[in-house]
Design a protein around this motif. Structure first.
Motif, PDB file in Angstrom:
ATOM      1  N   SER A 178      -1.500  -1.008  25.961  1.00 57.11           N
ATOM      2  CA  SER A 178      -1.899   0.167  26.743  1.00 57.11           C
ATOM      3  C   SER A 178      -0.720   0.739  27.516  1.00 57.11           C
ATOM      4  CB  SER A 178      -3.023  -0.204  27.717  1.00 57.11           C
ATOM      5  OG  SER A 178      -4.160  -0.651  27.015  1.00 57.11           O
ATOM      6  N   GLU A 179       0.103  -0.142  28.090  1.00 54.06           N
ATOM      7  CA  GLU A 179       1.274   0.314  28.839  1.00 54.06           C
ATOM      8  C   GLU A 179       2.302   0.945  27.899  1.00 54.06           C
ATOM      9  OE1 GLU A 179       3.834   1.102  32.029  1.00 54.06           O
ATOM     10  OE2 GLU A 179       1.674   0.687  31.901  1.00 54.06           O
ATOM     11  N   VAL A 180       2.467   0.370  26.725  1.00 57.11           N
ATOM     12  CA  VAL A 180       3.390   0.952  25.746  1.00 57.11           C
ATOM     13  C   VAL A 180       2.949   2.368  25.387  1.00 57.11           C
ATOM     14  CG1 VAL A 180       4.255   0.796  23.372  1.00 57.11           C
ATOM     15  CG2 VAL A 180       4.083  -1.259  24.766  1.00 57.11           C
ATOM     16  N   CYS A 181       1.662   2.513  25.104  1.00 56.01           N
ATOM     17  CA  CYS A 181       1.129   3.825  24.738  1.00 56.01           C
ATOM     18  C   CYS A 181       1.283   4.821  25.887  1.00 56.01           C
ATOM     19  CB  CYS A 181      -0.339   3.691  24.338  1.00 56.01           C
ATOM     20  SG  CYS A 181      -1.001   5.159  23.536  1.00 56.01           S
ATOM     21  N   SER A 240       0.818  -1.217   0.000  1.00 54.13           N
ATOM     22  CA  SER A 240       0.000   0.000   0.000  1.00 54.13           C
ATOM     23  C   SER A 240       0.850   1.265   0.000  1.00 54.13           C
ATOM     24  CB  SER A 240      -0.938   0.001   1.216  1.00 54.13           C
ATOM     25  OG  SER A 240      -1.808  -1.116   1.180  1.00 54.13           O
ATOM     26  N   GLY A 241       2.164   1.100  -0.077  1.00 56.51           N
ATOM     27  CA  GLY A 241       3.041   2.254  -0.213  1.00 56.51           C
ATOM     28  C   GLY A 241       3.737   2.727   1.036  1.00 56.51           C
ATOM     29  N   PHE A 242       3.537   2.034   2.151  1.00 52.14           N
ATOM     30  CA  PHE A 242       4.159   2.445   3.401  1.00 52.14           C
ATOM     31  C   PHE A 242       5.551   1.838   3.548  1.00 52.14           C
ATOM     32  CE2 PHE A 242      -0.373   2.805   4.275  1.00 52.14           C
ATOM     33  CZ  PHE A 242      -0.455   4.018   4.938  1.00 52.14           C
ATOM     34  N   THR A 243       6.405   2.524   4.266  1.00 53.49           N
ATOM     35  CA  THR A 243       7.644   1.933   4.763  1.00 53.49           C
ATOM     36  C   THR A 243       7.293   1.283   6.095  1.00 53.49           C
ATOM     37  OG1 THR A 243       9.006   3.631   3.720  1.00 53.49           O
ATOM     38  CG2 THR A 243      10.001   2.400   5.532  1.00 53.49           C
ATOM     39  N   VAL A 244       7.657   0.022   6.270  1.00 51.13           N
ATOM     40  CA  VAL A 244       7.199  -0.718   7.451  1.00 51.13           C
ATOM     41  C   VAL A 244       8.371  -1.253   8.260  1.00 51.13           C
ATOM     42  CG1 VAL A 244       5.741  -2.608   8.281  1.00 51.13           C
ATOM     43  CG2 VAL A 244       5.140  -1.425   6.166  1.00 51.13           C
ATOM     44  N   ARG A 245       8.300  -1.040   9.566  1.00 46.92           N
ATOM     45  CA  ARG A 245       9.205  -1.678  10.523  1.00 46.92           C
ATOM     46  C   ARG A 245       8.335  -2.485  11.462  1.00 46.92           C
ATOM     47  NH1 ARG A 245      11.214   3.595  12.895  1.00 46.92           N
ATOM     48  NH2 ARG A 245      12.448   2.324  14.312  1.00 46.92           N
ATOM     49  N   THR A 246       8.896  -3.499  12.076  1.00 47.83           N
ATOM     50  CA  THR A 246       8.099  -4.360  12.944  1.00 47.83           C
ATOM     51  C   THR A 246       8.785  -4.590  14.285  1.00 47.83           C
ATOM     52  OG1 THR A 246       9.067  -6.419  12.113  1.00 47.83           O
ATOM     53  CG2 THR A 246       7.133  -5.562  10.939  1.00 47.83           C
ATOM     54  N   ALA A 247       7.966  -4.931  15.272  1.00 47.61           N
ATOM     55  CA  ALA A 247       8.459  -5.304  16.598  1.00 47.61           C
ATOM     56  C   ALA A 247       7.570  -6.425  17.115  1.00 47.61           C
ATOM     57  CB  ALA A 247       8.423  -4.109  17.548  1.00 47.61           C
ATOM     58  N   ASP A 248       8.176  -7.399  17.787  1.00 50.55           N
ATOM     59  CA  ASP A 248       7.406  -8.542  18.278  1.00 50.55           C
ATOM     60  C   ASP A 248       6.971  -8.394  19.720  1.00 50.55           C
ATOM     61  OD1 ASP A 248       9.793  -8.822  19.578  1.00 50.55           O
ATOM     62  OD2 ASP A 248      10.274 -10.804  18.759  1.00 50.55           O
ATOM     63  N   GLY A 249       7.160  -7.218  20.302  1.00 55.35           N
ATOM     64  CA  GLY A 249       6.744  -6.994  21.686  1.00 55.35           C
ATOM     65  C   GLY A 249       6.819  -5.533  22.067  1.00 55.35           C
ATOM     66  N   GLY A 250       6.214  -5.215  23.204  1.00 59.89           N
ATOM     67  CA  GLY A 250       6.143  -3.833  23.647  1.00 59.89           C
ATOM     68  C   GLY A 250       7.480  -3.205  23.982  1.00 59.89           C
ATOM     69  N   ARG A 251       8.350  -3.953  24.655  1.00 64.25           N
ATOM     70  CA  ARG A 251       9.651  -3.388  25.042  1.00 64.25           C
ATOM     71  C   ARG A 251      10.508  -3.091  23.817  1.00 64.25           C
ATOM     72  NH1 ARG A 251       9.773  -3.695  30.436  1.00 64.25           N
ATOM     73  NH2 ARG A 251       8.533  -5.329  31.442  1.00 64.25           N
ATOM     74  N   THR A 252      10.484  -3.997  22.859  1.00 62.98           N
ATOM     75  CA  THR A 252      11.218  -3.758  21.618  1.00 62.98           C
ATOM     76  C   THR A 252      10.675  -2.524  20.912  1.00 62.98           C
ATOM     77  OG1 THR A 252      11.609  -6.131  21.339  1.00 62.98           O
ATOM     78  CG2 THR A 252      11.887  -4.752  19.392  1.00 62.98           C
ATOM     79  N   ALA A 253       9.371  -2.382  20.907  1.00 64.49           N
ATOM     80  CA  ALA A 253       8.743  -1.236  20.255  1.00 64.49           C
ATOM     81  C   ALA A 253       9.188   0.081  20.875  1.00 64.49           C
ATOM     82  CB  ALA A 253       7.223  -1.364  20.337  1.00 64.49           C
ATOM     83  N   LEU A 254       9.229   0.146  22.202  1.00 59.44           N
ATOM     84  CA  LEU A 254       9.658   1.370  22.872  1.00 59.44           C
ATOM     85  C   LEU A 254      11.070   1.755  22.462  1.00 59.44           C
ATOM     86  CD1 LEU A 254       8.239   0.806  26.478  1.00 59.44           C
ATOM     87  CD2 LEU A 254       7.471   2.504  24.803  1.00 59.44           C
TER      88      LEU A 254
END
Length: 243
Positions: free
Chosen positions: A67-70, A30-44
């Motif tokens: 919710s905690e990540v946000c 759909s045209g996005f650049t995408v990165r991924t994370a398999d968990g909340g801590r990695t995402a932060l």
């Protein structure tokens, strides 16, 4: 960063490998650049190292729930738009995510097309709002409506002189209602002006956020300001308007 066509960098956070890979593939097409994370801590960590334009965040994850990540992102002053993903039977988690500062949510299963449209809407609003998601407008403007005092540039709101602790979406909803005080606004109008949706979407997001906003505005037994007009929408009326 997001471009003029609404595409940008999306961080997809989900502990389910199949869902994560599926979303990554669909969003890239759909045209996005995408990165991924398999968990909340990695995402932060990823957001801190290289902030994306928008985050797609699953509510239920074993290491650190969405919710905690946000909540941690907002506490750090990171205003990146967050779209939560939740299972149909996880209403409490979805509510917690929105209260933590998420901008929108989708219930699984959902169509990729709807996710893409909502991401475009979030990115368009972010672009219009300018850096850090602050709304464009005259510097130092103060909007006063009855007991409310709103400073859009500073993203601050007070009732009877007391600060209101609002999430970004709650603030934007209150500001739009206040700017149109006395006018009945339909749910479609609010979705378009506050959420940025220019497509037909079935969602109870407006009612959900009105409920959160009322709770904060009416804390301590204060009078109701946001009223429901059955079958139409909502209106902000000051106490003086009822006299």
């Amino acid at each position: 960063m997001a471009g003029g066509d609404g595409t940008g960098t999306v961080l997809v956070v989900d502990d389910d490998d199949i869902i994560r890979r599926s979303l990554e593939r669909g969003l890239r097409l759909s045209g996005f650049t995408v990165r991924t994370a398999d968990g909340g801590r990695t995402a932060l960590g990823l957001v801190a190292d290289e902030p994306p334009d928008v985050v797609v965040l699953d509510v239920s994850m074993p290491d650190l729930d969405g919710s905690e990540v946000c909540r941690r992102l907002r506490e750090q002053g990171i205003d990146t738009p967050v779209l939560m993903l939740s299972a149909l039977d996880e209403l409490a988690d979805r509510v917690a995510g929105l209260q933590a500062g998420a901008d929108d949510y989708l219930v699984k299963p959902f169509a990729l097309e709807e996710l893409v449209l909502r991401l475009h809407a979030l990115l368009r609003r972010r672009t219009r709002a300018g850096a850090y998601g602050r709304p464009a407008g005259p510097g130092g403007e103060v909007l006063r409506v009855g007991p409310l005092e709103i400073e859009p540039a500073a993203r601050e709101a007070r009732r009877d002189g007391q600060p209101l602790r609002l999430t970004r979406r709650e603030f934007e909803l209150l500001e739009y209602l206040a700017r149109n005080a006395g006018l009945v606004l339909t749910r479609d109008q609010l979705l378009d002006r506050v959420w940025g949706y220019d497509f037909e979407v079935r969602t109870d997001a407006v009612d959900t956020f009105v409920s959160y906003l009322r709770r904060k505005l009416e804390e301590g037994g204060r009078s109701r300001l946001i009223h429901t007009v059955r079958g139409v929408g909502f209106v902000l009326r000051t106490p003086e308007a009822h006299r």
